[in-house]
Design a protein around this motif. Structure first.
Motif, mmCIF file in Angstrom:
data_model
loop_
_atom_site.group_PDB
_atom_site.id
_atom_site.type_symbol
_atom_site.label_atom_id
_atom_site.label_comp_id
_atom_site.label_asym_id
_atom_site.label_seq_id
_atom_site.Cartn_x
_atom_site.Cartn_y
_atom_site.Cartn_z
ATOM 1 N N GLU A 1 0.824 -1.196 0.000
ATOM 2 C CA GLU A 1 0.000 0.000 0.000
ATOM 3 C C GLU A 1 0.867 1.258 0.000
ATOM 4 N N ASN A 2 1.895 1.277 0.848
ATOM 5 C CA ASN A 2 2.754 2.464 0.907
ATOM 6 C C ASN A 2 3.563 2.644 -0.372
ATOM 7 N N PHE A 3 4.035 1.516 -0.938
ATOM 8 C CA PHE A 3 4.823 1.605 -2.162
ATOM 9 C C PHE A 3 3.975 2.147 -3.315
ATOM 10 N N LEU A 4 2.749 1.611 -3.476
ATOM 11 C CA LEU A 4 1.881 2.075 -4.557
ATOM 12 C C LEU A 4 1.399 3.504 -4.309
ATOM 13 N N SER A 5 1.163 3.837 -3.053
ATOM 14 C CA SER A 5 0.730 5.207 -2.747
ATOM 15 C C SER A 5 1.806 6.219 -3.109
ATOM 16 N N SER A 6 3.082 5.836 -2.899
ATOM 17 C CA SER A 6 4.168 6.757 -3.242
ATOM 18 C C SER A 6 4.318 6.927 -4.740
ATOM 19 N N ARG A 7 3.705 6.031 -5.491
ATOM 20 C CA ARG A 7 3.760 6.115 -6.954
ATOM 21 C C ARG A 7 2.401 6.398 -7.566
ATOM 22 N N THR A 8 1.523 6.948 -6.745
ATOM 23 C CA THR A 8 0.181 7.316 -7.203
ATOM 24 C C THR A 8 0.067 8.823 -7.300
ATOM 25 N N ALA A 9 -0.392 9.289 -8.450
ATOM 26 C CA ALA A 9 -0.665 10.715 -8.644
ATOM 27 C C ALA A 9 -2.171 10.903 -8.676
ATOM 28 N N ALA A 10 -2.698 11.595 -7.667
ATOM 29 C CA ALA A 10 -4.138 11.901 -7.641
ATOM 30 C C ALA A 10 -4.373 13.118 -8.536
ATOM 31 N N LEU A 11 -4.539 12.864 -9.823
ATOM 32 C CA LEU A 11 -4.651 13.962 -10.791
ATOM 33 C C LEU A 11 -5.932 14.750 -10.584
ATOM 34 N N ASN B 1 -12.224 19.224 -25.611
ATOM 35 C CA ASN B 1 -11.061 18.360 -25.552
ATOM 36 C C ASN B 1 -9.947 19.053 -24.772
ATOM 37 N N MET B 2 -9.095 18.217 -24.172
ATOM 38 C CA MET B 2 -7.993 18.678 -23.329
ATOM 39 C C MET B 2 -8.501 19.630 -22.248
ATOM 40 N N ILE B 3 -9.654 19.283 -21.668
ATOM 41 C CA ILE B 3 -10.233 20.135 -20.636
ATOM 42 C C ILE B 3 -9.291 20.225 -19.444
ATOM 43 N N LYS B 4 -8.482 19.187 -19.258
ATOM 44 C CA LYS B 4 -7.488 19.169 -18.184
ATOM 45 C C LYS B 4 -6.305 18.366 -18.677
ATOM 46 N N VAL B 5 -5.079 18.896 -18.486
ATOM 47 C CA VAL B 5 -3.877 18.224 -18.970
ATOM 48 C C VAL B 5 -2.885 18.110 -17.814
ATOM 49 N N PHE B 6 -2.294 16.919 -17.657
ATOM 50 C CA PHE B 6 -1.314 16.667 -16.611
ATOM 51 C C PHE B 6 -0.016 16.226 -17.279
ATOM 52 N N LYS B 7 1.073 16.929 -16.991
ATOM 53 C CA LYS B 7 2.334 16.720 -17.696
ATOM 54 C C LYS B 7 3.278 15.830 -16.900
ATOM 55 N N PHE C 1 -18.898 14.830 -22.992
ATOM 56 C CA PHE C 1 -19.723 15.521 -21.996
ATOM 57 C C PHE C 1 -19.749 14.693 -20.702
ATOM 58 N N GLY C 2 -20.559 15.086 -19.777
ATOM 59 C CA GLY C 2 -20.571 14.386 -18.506
ATOM 60 C C GLY C 2 -19.504 14.927 -17.576
ATOM 61 N N TRP C 3 -19.186 14.142 -16.529
ATOM 62 C CA TRP C 3 -18.299 14.591 -15.481
ATOM 63 C C TRP C 3 -17.319 13.486 -15.095
ATOM 64 N N MET C 4 -16.098 13.880 -14.743
ATOM 65 C CA MET C 4 -15.074 12.945 -14.297
ATOM 66 C C MET C 4 -14.546 13.383 -12.941
ATOM 67 N N GLY C 5 -14.308 12.398 -12.072
ATOM 68 C CA GLY C 5 -13.742 12.688 -10.765
ATOM 69 C C GLY C 5 -12.837 11.567 -10.312
ATOM 70 N N LYS C 6 -12.008 11.881 -9.291
ATOM 71 C CA LYS C 6 -11.110 10.902 -8.671
ATOM 72 C C LYS C 6 -10.277 10.152 -9.703
ATOM 73 N N LEU C 7 -9.531 10.891 -10.508
ATOM 74 C CA LEU C 7 -8.630 10.301 -11.498
ATOM 75 C C LEU C 7 -7.279 10.018 -10.828
ATOM 76 N N ASN C 8 -6.852 8.758 -10.842
ATOM 77 C CA ASN C 8 -5.578 8.345 -10.267
ATOM 78 C C ASN C 8 -4.724 7.676 -11.341
ATOM 79 N N TYR C 9 -3.423 8.015 -11.318
ATOM 80 C CA TYR C 9 -2.468 7.387 -12.234
ATOM 81 C C TYR C 9 -1.329 6.811 -11.399
ATOM 82 N N ILE C 10 -1.043 5.529 -11.603
ATOM 83 C CA ILE C 10 0.038 4.851 -10.902
ATOM 84 C C ILE C 10 1.028 4.344 -11.940
ATOM 85 N N GLY C 11 2.281 4.698 -11.786
ATOM 86 C CA GLY C 11 3.321 4.209 -12.668
ATOM 87 C C GLY C 11 4.391 3.485 -11.863
ATOM 88 N N LEU C 12 4.757 2.283 -12.254
ATOM 89 C CA LEU C 12 5.769 1.532 -11.513
ATOM 90 C C LEU C 12 6.469 0.535 -12.416
#
Length: 814
Positions: free
Chosen positions: A565-575, A592-598, A773-784
């Motif tokens: 849990e701690n290892f994955l949390s340290s590699r989780t980006a709550a976008l 389109n590109m309503i939100k961009v994370f670099k 259209f519609g709505w998006m929330g709680k987007l998480n990206y994990i890279g490992l």
């Protein structure tokens, strides 16, 4: 049989004749040698035909070809042949005539709202909060209103005016005027021309203006046509008689023959204004012989006297000050200016064009104005009778109020009362903790606050509620607690209790533990095995923490679970975080590109590099907007991860990740593309996507295996996808997610990631029809990187259920 007998007779007769001829010939021959020639006898009768000879060889089947005959009639047209190759380009012809103007294109996508006075950018369907006339953020003005009752002002007949507070007068001027305006919300204009009785004036035009709409009615068009934002709308095509038409969340209209009616409210669910008018026949020279009676009904909560402007006066329950709020009346003349809705179809309301009344010295008194109105009928500008010049009027028109101190009156008074502002140096500090803390927001002694200070004040008041008592005390005291802990290099050093290594490394257990001490070698080995042995300890502090816990005899299975849990949390980006302001945690997907994370964001490089993040998990909650999301049966882009590309350009062939939905009839499929390899989740497994409810979507990659998860929030909803709680991801109390699709990447498709990549909500390649259209929330990206080669320690099978159990976004997509 008879034929045979006849032929036999003929044959016998022929034979006797031949015999007789031969006999005569022999006798003749013999007589030649002994007797002298006798006289030649007469010829005998002709003999019969001889026997028919054998049949000759057959001749050629066809004789020689004869000469060509005359041409026959033309046959029917044959089938068209194959298309020939394109010939060379011809010469450019002369320029043709200009075509007729094209049809008006569809309305573009709505832009993103700005932040309100509370610092929040709301989601689609809501508007940012603004300071009302009383100075309250998000208020409805009722807190400083003088009356709870609606009042109606009018300009009727030729024309007779009545203000909101009941003052009646005639205003016989030709021109275009602002009858009423409320703040930055709605404005009502009229156009007056000479009536059939030239001594008076009639209304032949009416305009309703808001932030988004500029709508014109004219006697020339009756009510069969209206002009909307510069475009002609026609009854039967763009609107229909006696049918309500919703223009936006604040404004709706209904038009009948000779009548129009608008309802407006600046707050959701609040009683708002009603603007309406009627057309009546009088005669020439009025267009179509029609004039208008115009009405503006204002709600009682607008009766503060601070928000209403125009010829219908200020609406504060006091008719005696109406002249003061109206005069100079030329302030409300808009003909020939950019504020005229009749000549400027792009005139919309904003704070820069709200006219602020500023009466100059020498302007008309009540008696002078009443005298000028009594002169109705004379063909002149009656305003010239009173004591002000056109130059005065011109300068008065220039004055506007962006956000006056009156609008912030209530909050300002609260701040003054608590001695936060306008405090004389040396005075005692405010008594309340909140007021004392507010002093440090922005020093502003002896002056009224500017708009920025007001916004900061509101935000601080909101945050103050969530601070712990100790945090409040520390803030007020200005205390900062320093960190005097030992560095990680010391805290993560290891040894076996009592060994020389402990002394060499300075590892101690008392009085304050420094380093990790194991009771024996077996314990050290088992702890190393429990704490993610495939992860180099130097690359993650998580390994050190796990070993510390394990050395203190925490259950090894628990240590492993905590380490994962701690290892994955340290590699989780709550976008898109689960907490924070509404505009941060709830994204309206209307472009389109309503939100961009670099990937180049400092501190996040390890989540994007190929060497440290060849595997990933992306999860989010999405709620479609029915029917907009599925109105056009084409693919809709939800999320793109990959290299930066230009807007509306084609995606790369090996696109790292693209998640789409595709409506087909009443069903919806989910399409996932990884490393350029596309796979579709069958529609029967995506039934939750057909409803206007939040669906949990996750895509995970481990080596070449790709898994798609779908989930829902709510016990009843989970029953539809979880037939058994023992199914992975179905043991949650309120939310659940299950694997719905798995596929393998072919060896020819390699996933590539880089710090130059980005994650975009709605792909940059998406056209207007691909907007979900519609709505998006709680987007998480994990890279490992690589995971347990023995497959004993679960990865996504543990993490994804943990994420979905955090449940759907709150207060999002209303």
């Amino acid at each position: 049989m008879q034929d045979r007998k006849d032929r036999k007779v003929e044959t016998e007769t022929e034979a006797r004749l031949v015999l007789q001829a031969m006999t005569v010939l022999i006798q003749f021959s013999c007589s030649k040698t002994s007797d002298p020639p006798a006289l030649q006898g007469v010829p005998g009768p002709p003999g019969s035909n001889g026997i028919q000879g054998p049949r000759g060889r057959p001749g050629p089947t066809y004789g020689a070809q004869g000469p060509p005959g005359e041409p026959g009639p033309q046959g029917p047209e044959g089938a068209m042949g194959k298309r020939g190759t394109q010939g060379p380009q011809g010469y450019e012809g002369p320029v043709g005539l200009d075509g007729s103007p094209g049809a008006h294109g569809p309305t573009g996508l709505r832009g993103v709202y700005g932040r309100g006075c509370d610092g929040v950018r709301p989601t689609d369907g809501l508007e940012p909060k603004v300071l009302d006339a009383c100075g309250t953020c998000g208020g409805d003005e009722s807190e400083c209103a003088f009356s709870p009752y609606t009042q109606t002002a009018h300009a009727v007949g030729d024309p007779h005016y009545r203000t909101f507070d009941g003052k009646s007068f005639d205003y016989q001027n030709t021109g275009e005027f602002i009858l009423a305006r409320h703040m930055n919300d709605i404005e009502f204009q009229n156009k007056q021309v000479p009536c059939p009785n030239p001594r008076v004036r009639c209304n032949v035009g009416a305009a309703i203006i808001t932030k988004n709409w500029n709508i014109i009615f004219r006697s020339d068009w009756k009510t069969d046509q209206i002009m909307v934002n510069g475009n002609m709308w026609r009854e039967g095509t763009d609107y229909r008689y006696d049918r309500w038409k919703r223009l936006d969340s604040n404004l709706r209209m209904v038009i009948a023959r000779g009548h129009f009616h608008f309802d407006y409210s600046e707050i959701r669910g609040g009683v708002g204004a009603v603007v309406y008018g009627y057309q009546y026949y009088w005669g020439s020279p009025l267009p179509n012989g029609l004039y208008m009676n115009l009405y503006f009904q204002a709600p009682g909560r607008w009766s503060s006297g601070l928000s209403m402007t125009g010829l219908f006066a200020n609406f504060n329950g006091n008719w005696a000050d109406d002249w003061d709020s109206i005069s100079p009346s030329t302030l409300w003349w808009v003909a020939g200016t950019t504020r005229s809705a009749f000549s400027n179809s792009q005139y919309f309301l904003d704070w820069s064009n709200r006219i602020h009344r500023s009466k100059k010295a020498g302007t008309a008194s009540l008696q002078a104005l009443e005298k000028s109105f009594a002169l109705a009928g004379k063909e002149q500008k009656y305003i010239s009778v009173v004591d002000w010049s056109p130059e005065d009027e011109f300068h008065a028109l220039k004055e506007v109020d962006h956000l006056t101190t009156k609008m912030r009156k209530r909050l300002f008074e609260k701040m003054v009362k608590s001695r936060v502002i306008e405090r004389v140096k040396g005075e005692a500090l405010p008594t309340s903790q909140l007021a004392r803390a507010e002093l440090d927001i922005m020093p502003y002694p002896g002056e009224r606050p500017d708009h920025l200070r007001i916004e900061q004040q509101i935000l601080f008041r909101k945050e103050w509620k969530f601070l712990k008592p100790s945090e409040k005390s520390q803030m007020l005291a200005g205390q900062v607690v320093s960190n005097n802990a030992f560095p990680m290099s010391k805290m993560c050093a290891e040894c076996i209790r009592g060994s020389q290594v402990c002394q060499d490394k300075g590892i101690v257990e008392t009085p304050k533990a420094i380093g990790i001490t194991y009771k024996d070698q077996a314990k050290m080995d088992s702890c190393h095995q429990a704490c993610l042995p495939w992860v180099p300890p130097a690359t993650s502090k998580v390994i050190c923490k796990c070993r510390i816990d394990c050395s203190l005899d925490v259950n090894e299975a628990q240590c492993t679970s905590d380490a994962v849990e701690n290892f994955l949390s340290s590699r989780t980006a709550a976008l898109i975080p689960g907490k924070g302001s509404l505009d941060e945690r709830c994204i309206s997907m209307n472009m389109n590109m309503i939100k961009v994370f670099k990937g180049s964001k400092p501190g996040s490089e390890m989540l994007w590099k190929q060497s440290t993040a060849p595997n990933f998990a992306v999860s989010f909650w999405w709620k479609p907007k029915i029917p907009d999301s599925y109105e056009k049966k084409v693919r809709k882009s939800l999320l793109y991860k990959g290299p930066k590309i230009a807007m509306h350009s084609k995606l790369p062939s090996n696109v790292p990740l693209h998640i789409e939905v595709e409506p087909d009839g009443n069903s919806v499929s989910l399409i996932v593309t990884v490393a350029g390899y596309e796979s579709k989740v069958p529609a029967e497994k995506c039934t939750m996507l057909t409803k206007q409810e939040f669906t949990f979507i996750a895509v995970t990659k481990r080596d070449s295996s790709i898994t798609v998860w779908l989930g829902m929030d709510g016990k009843e909803q989970c029953k539809t996808i979880c037939s058994d709680k023992s199914i992975l991801g179905c043991n949650g109390l309120q939310a659940c997610a299950t694997k719905v699709h798995t596929f393998q990447l072919p060896s020819s498709h390699t996933y590539e990631t880089s710090t130059e990549d980005e994650i975009a909500i709605v792909s940059p390649s998406a056209a207007a029809e691909n907007i979900p259209f519609g709505w998006m929330g709680k987007l998480n990206y994990i890279g490992l990187g690589s995971w347990d080669p023995t497959n004993k320690v679960p990865l996504w099978d543990k993490k994804i259920p943990d994420i979905v159990h955090m449940r759907q976004p709150s207060e999002c997509g209303a």
